[in-house]
Design an enzyme around this catalytic site. Structure first.
Site: not given
Ligand SMILES: CC(C)(COP(=O)(O)OP(=O)(O)OC[C@H]1O[C@@H](n2cnc3c(N)ncnc32)[C@H](O)[C@@H]1OP(=O)(O)O)[C@@H](O)C(=O)NCCC(=O)NCCS
Length: 164
Positions: A87-89, A121, A126, A132
């Site tokens: 999963i990645a964003v 996993e 991370n 999760y």
């Molecule tokens: C892990 C990953 C996919 C999360 O994606 P994301 O889009 O940032 O996820 P979300 O926005 O749903 O949530 C992330 C955080 O933002 C917060 N958030 C969600 N919506 C929000 C909003 N509207 N405003 C502010 N914060 C928000 C969440 O509460 C969460 O907080 P946390 O970091 O304290 O847990 C991203 O960080 C990523 O691509 N990481 C690198 C790849 C990786 O490590 N993947 C996982 C292993 S396979």
């Protein structure tokens, strides 16, 4: 109320759709930008291309509120088991709920296919672990020294499970 103009429903901020091998270029761009190279978590293009034709494997793409490609997930659903493989964003669209939408989509897709034992996993440390856990996953195991870092360190992998 009389005289009030009906407003259209607000568009969903995140849309998650099925993707295919044709989307691999975009997926690899997101992968390269999102994963820090230090930990060796990202997959190569040939790893992704190799797994896509396998039974039960699904690539899902998320678009943000503007309709732009923002993230992806890769999953495998076989019988009662579903695994979130990746999963990645995109860094510039993180922290907006797209990661959570992809996790919710994983859970929905898996359960729609009658898989109830969901697992993944993740590297210990991370930030995704908190995400999760908020989505309902719980720690179920640990693989010692699973990730080999560029600097020679080894980091454990954690197994998280959700019974849906
Ligand atoms: C892990 C990953 C996919 C999360 O994606 P994301 O889009 O940032 O996820 P979300 O926005 O749903 O949530 C992330 C955080 O933002 C917060 N958030 C969600 N919506 C929000 C909003 N509207 N405003 C502010 N914060 C928000 C969440 O509460 C969460 O907080 P946390 O970091 O304290 O847990 C991203 O960080 C990523 O691509 N990481 C690198 C790849 C990786 O490590 N993947 C996982 C292993 S396979």
């Amino acid at each position: 109320m009389i005289g009030e103009t009906p407003r259209p429903l607000a568009p969903s901020p995140v849309t998650v759709l099925q993707a295919s091998a044709e989307d691999l270029d975009a997926v690899m761009d997101i992968m390269a930008a999102a994963f820090p190279p230090t930990y060796g978590e990202a997959w190569t293009r040939s790893q992704c291309a190799g797994i896509l034709p396998m039974p039960g494997v699904a690539l899902r793409l998320a678009t943000d509120a503007r309709g732009e490609l923002a993230g992806f997930s890769l999953m495998r659903v076989v019988a009662d088991e579903a695994e979130l493989l990746l999963i990645a964003v995109k860094p510039e669209t993180q922290q907006q709920g797209i990661g959570r939408a992809l996790i919710d989509d994983f859970i929905a897709t898996a359960t729609a296919k009658r898989a109830h034992h969901l697992h993944l996993e993740v590297r210990e440390g991370n930030r995704a672990i908190a995400l999760y856990k908020r989505a309902g996953f719980a720690l179920a195991g640990r693989r010692r020294d699973y990730y080999r870092c560029q600097d020679g360190r080894a980091v454990d992998a954690l197994t998280l499970v959700l019974v849906a």
